[in-house]
Write an enzyme that holds these catalytic residues in place. Structure first.
Site, PDB file in Angstrom:
ATOM      1  N   LYS A   1      -2.175  -4.699  -3.104  1.00 27.29           N
ATOM      2  CA  LYS A   1      -2.442  -5.906  -2.291  1.00 27.29           C
ATOM      3  C   LYS A   1      -1.750  -5.818  -0.928  1.00 27.29           C
ATOM      4  O   LYS A   1      -2.359  -6.102   0.092  1.00 27.29           O
ATOM      5  CB  LYS A   1      -1.933  -7.178  -3.013  1.00 27.29           C
ATOM      6  CG  LYS A   1      -2.586  -7.455  -4.352  1.00 27.29           C
ATOM      7  CD  LYS A   1      -2.151  -8.791  -4.930  1.00 27.29           C
ATOM      8  CE  LYS A   1      -0.679  -8.892  -5.243  1.00 27.29           C
ATOM      9  NZ  LYS A   1      -0.194  -7.997  -6.331  1.00 27.29           N
TER      10      LYS A   1
ATOM     11  N   ARG B   1       0.181 -17.629  -7.749  1.00 22.43           N
ATOM     12  CA  ARG B   1       0.391 -16.795  -8.933  1.00 22.43           C
ATOM     13  C   ARG B   1       0.380 -17.618 -10.212  1.00 22.43           C
ATOM     14  O   ARG B   1       0.599 -17.063 -11.293  1.00 22.43           O
ATOM     15  CB  ARG B   1       1.735 -16.091  -8.823  1.00 22.43           C
ATOM     16  CG  ARG B   1       1.650 -14.640  -8.334  1.00 22.43           C
ATOM     17  CD  ARG B   1       3.061 -14.177  -8.158  1.00 22.43           C
ATOM     18  NE  ARG B   1       3.311 -12.789  -8.285  1.00 22.43           N
ATOM     19  CZ  ARG B   1       3.575 -11.990  -7.248  1.00 22.43           C
ATOM     20  NH1 ARG B   1       3.496 -12.425  -6.021  1.00 22.43           N
ATOM     21  NH2 ARG B   1       3.901 -10.743  -7.451  1.00 22.43           N
TER      22      ARG B   1
ATOM     23  N   ARG C   1       6.720   4.020  -5.190  1.00 23.75           N
ATOM     24  CA  ARG C   1       6.420   3.560  -3.832  1.00 23.75           C
ATOM     25  C   ARG C   1       7.663   3.233  -3.004  1.00 23.75           C
ATOM     26  O   ARG C   1       8.708   2.893  -3.539  1.00 23.75           O
ATOM     27  CB  ARG C   1       5.459   2.368  -3.869  1.00 23.75           C
ATOM     28  CG  ARG C   1       6.067   1.086  -4.371  1.00 23.75           C
ATOM     29  CD  ARG C   1       4.997   0.014  -4.535  1.00 23.75           C
ATOM     30  NE  ARG C   1       5.582  -1.232  -4.975  1.00 23.75           N
ATOM     31  CZ  ARG C   1       4.905  -2.341  -5.213  1.00 23.75           C
ATOM     32  NH1 ARG C   1       3.583  -2.360  -5.067  1.00 23.75           N
ATOM     33  NH2 ARG C   1       5.520  -3.429  -5.612  1.00 23.75           N
TER      34      ARG C   1
ATOM     35  N   ARG D   1      12.143  -0.999  -3.120  1.00 24.75           N
ATOM     36  CA  ARG D   1      12.448  -2.341  -3.605  1.00 24.75           C
ATOM     37  C   ARG D   1      13.319  -2.287  -4.861  1.00 24.75           C
ATOM     38  O   ARG D   1      13.079  -1.451  -5.731  1.00 24.75           O
ATOM     39  CB  ARG D   1      11.145  -3.087  -3.915  1.00 24.75           C
ATOM     40  CG  ARG D   1      10.486  -3.630  -2.683  1.00 24.75           C
ATOM     41  CD  ARG D   1       9.118  -4.174  -2.948  1.00 24.75           C
ATOM     42  NE  ARG D   1       9.037  -5.057  -4.108  1.00 24.75           N
ATOM     43  CZ  ARG D   1       7.949  -5.729  -4.440  1.00 24.75           C
ATOM     44  NH1 ARG D   1       6.856  -5.625  -3.690  1.00 24.75           N
ATOM     45  NH2 ARG D   1       7.940  -6.507  -5.488  1.00 24.75           N
TER      46      ARG D   1
ATOM     47  N   ARG E   1       7.104  -7.824 -14.875  1.00 23.09           N
ATOM     48  CA  ARG E   1       6.190  -8.352 -13.849  1.00 23.09           C
ATOM     49  C   ARG E   1       4.741  -8.296 -14.332  1.00 23.09           C
ATOM     50  O   ARG E   1       3.934  -9.184 -14.040  1.00 23.09           O
ATOM     51  CB  ARG E   1       6.362  -7.570 -12.543  1.00 23.09           C
ATOM     52  CG  ARG E   1       7.674  -7.962 -11.851  1.00 23.09           C
ATOM     53  CD  ARG E   1       8.163  -6.919 -10.878  1.00 23.09           C
ATOM     54  NE  ARG E   1       7.307  -6.707  -9.750  1.00 23.09           N
ATOM     55  CZ  ARG E   1       7.353  -5.625  -8.980  1.00 23.09           C
ATOM     56  NH1 ARG E   1       8.205  -4.647  -9.234  1.00 23.09           N
ATOM     57  NH2 ARG E   1       6.544  -5.510  -7.954  1.00 23.09           N
TER      58      ARG E   1
HETATM   59  P1  AMP Z   1       5.629  -9.241  -4.778  1.00 23.21           P
HETATM   60  O1  AMP Z   1       6.226  -8.633  -3.552  1.00 23.21           O
HETATM   61  O2  AMP Z   1       4.394 -10.043  -4.467  1.00 23.21           O
HETATM   62  O3  AMP Z   1       5.428  -8.261  -5.893  1.00 23.21           O
HETATM   63  O4  AMP Z   1       6.702 -10.307  -5.311  1.00 23.21           O
HETATM   64  C1  AMP Z   1       7.990  -9.904  -5.695  1.00 23.21           C
HETATM   65  C2  AMP Z   1       8.640 -10.968  -6.557  1.00 23.21           C
HETATM   66  O5  AMP Z   1       8.753 -12.190  -5.801  1.00 23.21           O
HETATM   67  C3  AMP Z   1       7.855 -11.371  -7.804  1.00 23.21           C
HETATM   68  O6  AMP Z   1       8.104 -10.512  -8.909  1.00 23.21           O
HETATM   69  C4  AMP Z   1       8.377 -12.790  -8.046  1.00 23.21           C
HETATM   70  O7  AMP Z   1       9.679 -12.757  -8.605  1.00 23.21           O
HETATM   71  C5  AMP Z   1       8.502 -13.320  -6.627  1.00 23.21           C
HETATM   72  N1  AMP Z   1       7.261 -13.964  -6.158  1.00 23.21           N
HETATM   73  C6  AMP Z   1       6.456 -13.574  -5.127  1.00 23.21           C
HETATM   74  N2  AMP Z   1       5.418 -14.408  -4.958  1.00 23.21           N
HETATM   75  C7  AMP Z   1       5.549 -15.362  -5.924  1.00 23.21           C
HETATM   76  C8  AMP Z   1       4.778 -16.490  -6.307  1.00 23.21           C
HETATM   77  N3  AMP Z   1       3.647 -16.817  -5.667  1.00 23.21           N
HETATM   78  N4  AMP Z   1       5.220 -17.240  -7.347  1.00 23.21           N
HETATM   79  C9  AMP Z   1       6.361 -16.944  -8.003  1.00 23.21           C
HETATM   80  N5  AMP Z   1       7.119 -15.866  -7.713  1.00 23.21           N
HETATM   81  C10 AMP Z   1       6.729 -15.078  -6.685  1.00 23.21           C
END
Ligand code: AMP
Length: 217
Positions: free
Chosen positions: A13, A88, A127, A161, A172
């Site tokens: 994404k 989400r 990554r 990360r 996740r």
């Molecule tokens: P991402 O970079 O989108 O993979 O997000 C990394 C982490 O941020 C996720 O594993 C969640 O802990 C948190 N996070 C990001 N977006 C959301 C969301 N819309 N709702 C809840 N937690 C989020």
């Protein structure tokens, strides 16, 4: 145009959102990036989010809805935006519907990037990104042209990360299936869901997404 990119962690994404930002002029709004910045800055939101993120769990709806509600009011969102990692949960999707209604805006499409779970752990644990321009790379699938040098800005600094490790990825993925996958029928019922094959190579996925967006324009 307002578009959501939906898919499991590691579906690509972020990579596709960066490309669409350039090709379609839509601002990328990534709640993950915003939360990571908040954690680095040590802000109140960052302190509340940190433990959830490290455990691979979703942070509370209240926090992310608050962040997005503020962000979409900014000027650069007036020409449209692309949501990456939000919503989400169904509660977040409902909050987004209300926010858009209040601002006289409407959602144009939800693009689901379909990827098999088996490839996701490898994709995520390999990554990394350029520390200066945020370009994405992968140990096996997407190496810089010159080892250790960013293709785009020449930086030699890269980040991985903290949550891109095997254990957290499993958690996740569980969150995705339990809490985020119900958004697929939610948006399908509204006639907004478009599916692309996220297993294809990166350029091919971009082509598929651009076709979807082109048909909307
Ligand atoms: P991402 O970079 O989108 O993979 O997000 C990394 C982490 O941020 C996720 O594993 C969640 O802990 C948190 N996070 C990001 N977006 C959301 C969301 N819309 N709702 C809840 N937690 C989020």
């Amino acid at each position: 145009m307002i578009v959501i990119l939906l898919g499991p962690p590691g579906a690509g994404k972020g990579t596709q959102a960066q490309r669409i930002e350039k090709s379609q002029g839509l601002v990328q709004l990534s709640t993950g990036d915003m939360l990571r910045s908040a954690v680095s800055a040590g802000s109140e939101v960052g302190k509340l989010a940190k433990d959830f993120m490290e455990a691979g769990k979703l942070v509370t709806d209240e926090i992310v809805v608050g962040i997005i509600a503020e962000r979409i009011e900014e000027d650069d969102c007036k020409q449209g935006f692309l949501l990456d990692g939000f919503p989400r949960t169904v509660a977040q999707a409902e909050a987004l519907d209300n926010m858009l209604d209040q601002n006289d805006l409407k959602l144009d499409a939800v693009v689901e990037m379909q990827v098999n779970d088996e490839v996701l752990v490898d994709r995520i644990t390999g990554r990394y990104t350029c520390a200066d321009c945020n370009a994405g790379y992968h140990d096996k699938n997407l190496k810089p042209k010159v080892d250790g040098v960013c293709d785009y800005c020449g930086s030699t600094n890269f980040n991985r990360r903290a949550d891109d490790n095997r254990e957290t990825v499993i958690s996740r993925l569980e969150s995705y299936h339990a809490q985020t996958a119900p958004l697929l029928p939610y948006y399908e019922a509204k006639g907004l869901l478009k599916v692309v094959d996220g297993m294809a190579d990166i350029d091919d996925v971009s082509t598929q997404i651009n076709e979807v967006l082109g048909a909307l324009a």
